[in-house]
Design an enzyme around this catalytic site. Structure first.
Site, short mmCIF file in Angstrom:
data_model
loop_
_atom_site.label_atom_id
_atom_site.label_comp_id
_atom_site.label_asym_id
_atom_site.label_seq_id
_atom_site.Cartn_x
_atom_site.Cartn_y
_atom_site.Cartn_z
N LYS A 15 1.05 -1.02 -0.03
CA LYS A 15 0.06 -0.04 0.19
C LYS A 15 0.93 1.18 0.04
O LYS A 15 1.38 1.93 1.06
CB LYS A 15 -0.91 0.04 1.05
CG LYS A 15 -1.73 1.18 1.55
CD LYS A 15 -3.10 1.07 0.83
CE LYS A 15 -4.07 2.28 0.92
NZ LYS A 15 -5.37 2.14 0.81
N GLY A 37 -7.58 5.77 -3.17
CA GLY A 37 -8.81 6.60 -3.57
C GLY A 37 -8.77 5.72 -5.16
O GLY A 37 -8.51 4.93 -5.50
#
Length: 257
Positions: A38, A115
């Site tokens: 991530k 996002g």
């Protein structure tokens, strides 16, 4: 061999982390060494509640959290703004270095974005630019409900314009479809996207209340879901794994072999 899959989303809060974690758990159960990444996360106040921490626990890897997630910011806003507040600019070279190290360590690497595609990361680049740098096929996670068709198609079309391969659209129920109308809207989203998206459409993956608390039981139920079995086949085919290795992988309950 392409050994990386990037997981992006049509928006925030549509189940990107849940999808990445479930896929990591399913692949690990089949005997693969699965790395997770991530690159950027905002809103990190309590580490044990962060997405990167959750992915690390699910994949059961020994990789340092700083390698899995090179950039963590406290403020829950777009990364560019969060980095400006902390006066710590995001550098793609730092992400690339961590990415290559993780690639070398694992059979497969799942990289979760932040996002949607046009979320700004630096003054000159957004999530789409980061995905282009990674040069890997993409899973697009979207919402199975009203607005889902438009958002998914816009995302897929944007990736195609940058010549980034889209492996599939994965639809989620971020919240339970409690009414007949909500269920009808979800069915409509799935059927229209299968007709118009031009890529495989998987899902919708069911909503499990336990996933909000990120419980092992809820994750196990998603691993066993038939749609996750379909997604596994797509991912393994994209990674060009050998037939022998794939043959050893048990099909999730209810999924065709």
């Amino acid at each position: 061999m392409k050994r990386t899959i990037v997981v992006t989303a049509t928006d925030t809060g549509v189940g990107k982390t849940v999808t990445t974690a479930t896929l990591a758990a399913a692949l690990r159960r089949c005997g693969y060494s699965v790395g997770v990444m991530k690159p950027i996360e905002t809103g990190v106040v309590i580490e044990r509640r962060s997405d990167a921490w959750f992915l690390k626990q699910v994949a059961q890897v020994s990789d340092a959290l700083e390698l899995i997630r090179p950039y963590a910011f406290r403020l829950p806003v777009a990364p560019l703004d969060a980095s400006r507040v902390e006066r710590r600019p995001i550098r793609f070279s730092t992400i690339r270095q961590a990415y290559r190290r993780l690639q070398r360590r694992h059979d497969l690497l799942l990289v979760e974005g932040v996002g949607g595609l046009h979320v700004p990361l630096t003054a000159a680049a957004d999530v789409l630019d980061l995905i282009a740098m990674l040069q890997a096929p993409v899973l697009v996670v979207g919402r199975a409900g009203l607005g889902g068709v438009n958002h998914a198609r816009l995302t897929v079309d944007t990736l195609r314009r940058r010549k980034i391969p889209v492996l599939a659209v994965v639809l989620n129920h971020p919240t339970p479809a409690r009414t007949a109308l909500a269920r009808r809207q979800a069915q409509s989203t799935v059927s229209l996207l299968r007709e118009r998206a031009g890529v495989p459409v998987v899902g919708p993956l069911p909503h499990h209340p336990g996933m909000a608390a990120r419980t092992v039981q809820a994750l196990s139920k998603l691993v066993e879901n038939r749609e996750m079995g379909k997604l596994m086949k797509l991912v393994l085919a994209a990674a060009r794994e050998s037939r022998r290795r794939r043959a050893k992988c048990p099909a999730p309950s209810g999924s065709p072999r």
